[in-house]
Design a protein around this motif. Structure first.
Motif, mmCIF file in Angstrom:
data_model
loop_
_atom_site.group_PDB
_atom_site.id
_atom_site.type_symbol
_atom_site.label_atom_id
_atom_site.label_comp_id
_atom_site.label_asym_id
_atom_site.label_seq_id
_atom_site.Cartn_x
_atom_site.Cartn_y
_atom_site.Cartn_z
ATOM 1 N N ARG A 34 0.836 -1.208 0.000
ATOM 2 C CA ARG A 34 0.000 0.000 0.000
ATOM 3 C C ARG A 34 0.872 1.260 0.000
ATOM 4 O O ARG A 34 0.567 2.234 -0.685
ATOM 5 C CB ARG A 34 -0.955 0.005 1.188
ATOM 6 N N ALA A 35 1.961 1.227 0.745
ATOM 7 C CA ALA A 35 2.870 2.377 0.781
ATOM 8 C C ALA A 35 3.504 2.601 -0.598
ATOM 9 O O ALA A 35 3.595 3.741 -1.066
ATOM 10 C CB ALA A 35 3.956 2.164 1.837
ATOM 11 N N GLN B 288 2.243 1.741 -3.469
ATOM 12 C CA GLN B 288 1.187 2.236 -4.349
ATOM 13 C C GLN B 288 1.001 3.745 -4.178
ATOM 14 O O GLN B 288 0.838 4.473 -5.156
ATOM 15 C CB GLN B 288 -0.139 1.535 -4.067
ATOM 16 N N GLN B 289 1.020 4.200 -2.942
ATOM 17 C CA GLN B 289 0.851 5.630 -2.678
ATOM 18 C C GLN B 289 2.023 6.433 -3.237
ATOM 19 O O GLN B 289 1.835 7.501 -3.819
ATOM 20 C CB GLN B 289 0.693 5.892 -1.176
ATOM 21 N N VAL B 290 3.234 5.921 -3.068
ATOM 22 C CA VAL B 290 4.411 6.588 -3.627
ATOM 23 C C VAL B 290 4.286 6.676 -5.148
ATOM 24 O O VAL B 290 4.544 7.721 -5.748
ATOM 25 C CB VAL B 290 5.715 5.854 -3.221
ATOM 26 N N ASN B 291 3.864 5.590 -5.779
ATOM 27 C CA ASN B 291 3.686 5.579 -7.225
ATOM 28 C C ASN B 291 2.643 6.610 -7.651
ATOM 29 O O ASN B 291 2.847 7.350 -8.617
ATOM 30 C CB ASN B 291 3.270 4.187 -7.706
ATOM 31 N N ARG B 292 1.518 6.694 -6.938
ATOM 32 C CA ARG B 292 0.481 7.678 -7.272
ATOM 33 C C ARG B 292 1.030 9.097 -7.193
ATOM 34 O O ARG B 292 0.795 9.920 -8.065
ATOM 35 C CB ARG B 292 -0.727 7.531 -6.335
ATOM 36 N N GLU B 293 1.780 9.368 -6.136
ATOM 37 C CA GLU B 293 2.352 10.703 -5.967
ATOM 38 C C GLU B 293 3.365 11.022 -7.066
ATOM 39 O O GLU B 293 3.409 12.143 -7.583
ATOM 40 C CB GLU B 293 3.007 10.838 -4.587
ATOM 41 N N GLN C 296 1.550 11.718 -10.275
ATOM 42 C CA GLN C 296 0.911 13.028 -10.200
ATOM 43 C C GLN C 296 1.943 14.140 -10.402
ATOM 44 O O GLN C 296 1.676 15.135 -11.075
ATOM 45 C CB GLN C 296 0.185 13.219 -8.866
ATOM 46 N N GLY D 133 -2.713 7.823 -11.877
ATOM 47 C CA GLY D 133 -2.124 7.452 -10.597
ATOM 48 C C GLY D 133 -2.227 5.988 -10.256
ATOM 49 O O GLY D 133 -1.727 5.545 -9.234
ATOM 50 N N GLU D 134 -2.866 5.217 -11.109
ATOM 51 C CA GLU D 134 -3.108 3.814 -10.789
ATOM 52 C C GLU D 134 -2.167 2.849 -11.496
ATOM 53 O O GLU D 134 -2.204 1.664 -11.244
ATOM 54 C CB GLU D 134 -4.559 3.445 -11.151
#
Length: 97
Positions: free
Chosen positions: A10-11, A13-18, A21, A87-88
């Motif tokens: 999950r972490a 994934q969030q880094v990738n989204r950021e 972006q 972001g996905e």
């Protein structure tokens, strides 16, 4: 163990989204400034140099990558189907798309 792996995933994934972006935002900035102010090759080279100077040791801000970010923004902003993927999906998969 599974809980730790799930949290790590999950972490990431969030880094990738950021990161996606950020690339989207930089691409948008370059495209908009080109249209508004006639930005050309030299200003993108200056931007790359400034980013590399400010964020020493952080990769991804080469001149070529900034042009890729611009292309990424232009391609995806023109397609309603692709926009939700910004972001996905990982950067490597965006290159394939």
């Amino acid at each position: 163990m599974q809980r730790v792996r799930a949290a790590q995933y999950r972490a990431l994934q969030q880094v990738n989204r950021e990161q996606m972006q950020l690339y989207w935002d930089l691409g948008q900035l370059i495209a908009e400034r080109q249209q508004q102010y006639g930005w050309g090759k030299s200003i993108v080279e200056t931007l790359a140099r400034d980013l590399q100077t400010e964020f020493v040791g952080m990769s991804g801000f080469s001149v070529q990558n900034l042009w890729y970010m611009r292309q990424f923004h232009l391609e995806y902003s023109a397609s309603e189907v692709l926009q939700p993927l910004v972001g996905e999906t990982s950067g490597a998969k965006h290159l394939l798309i």
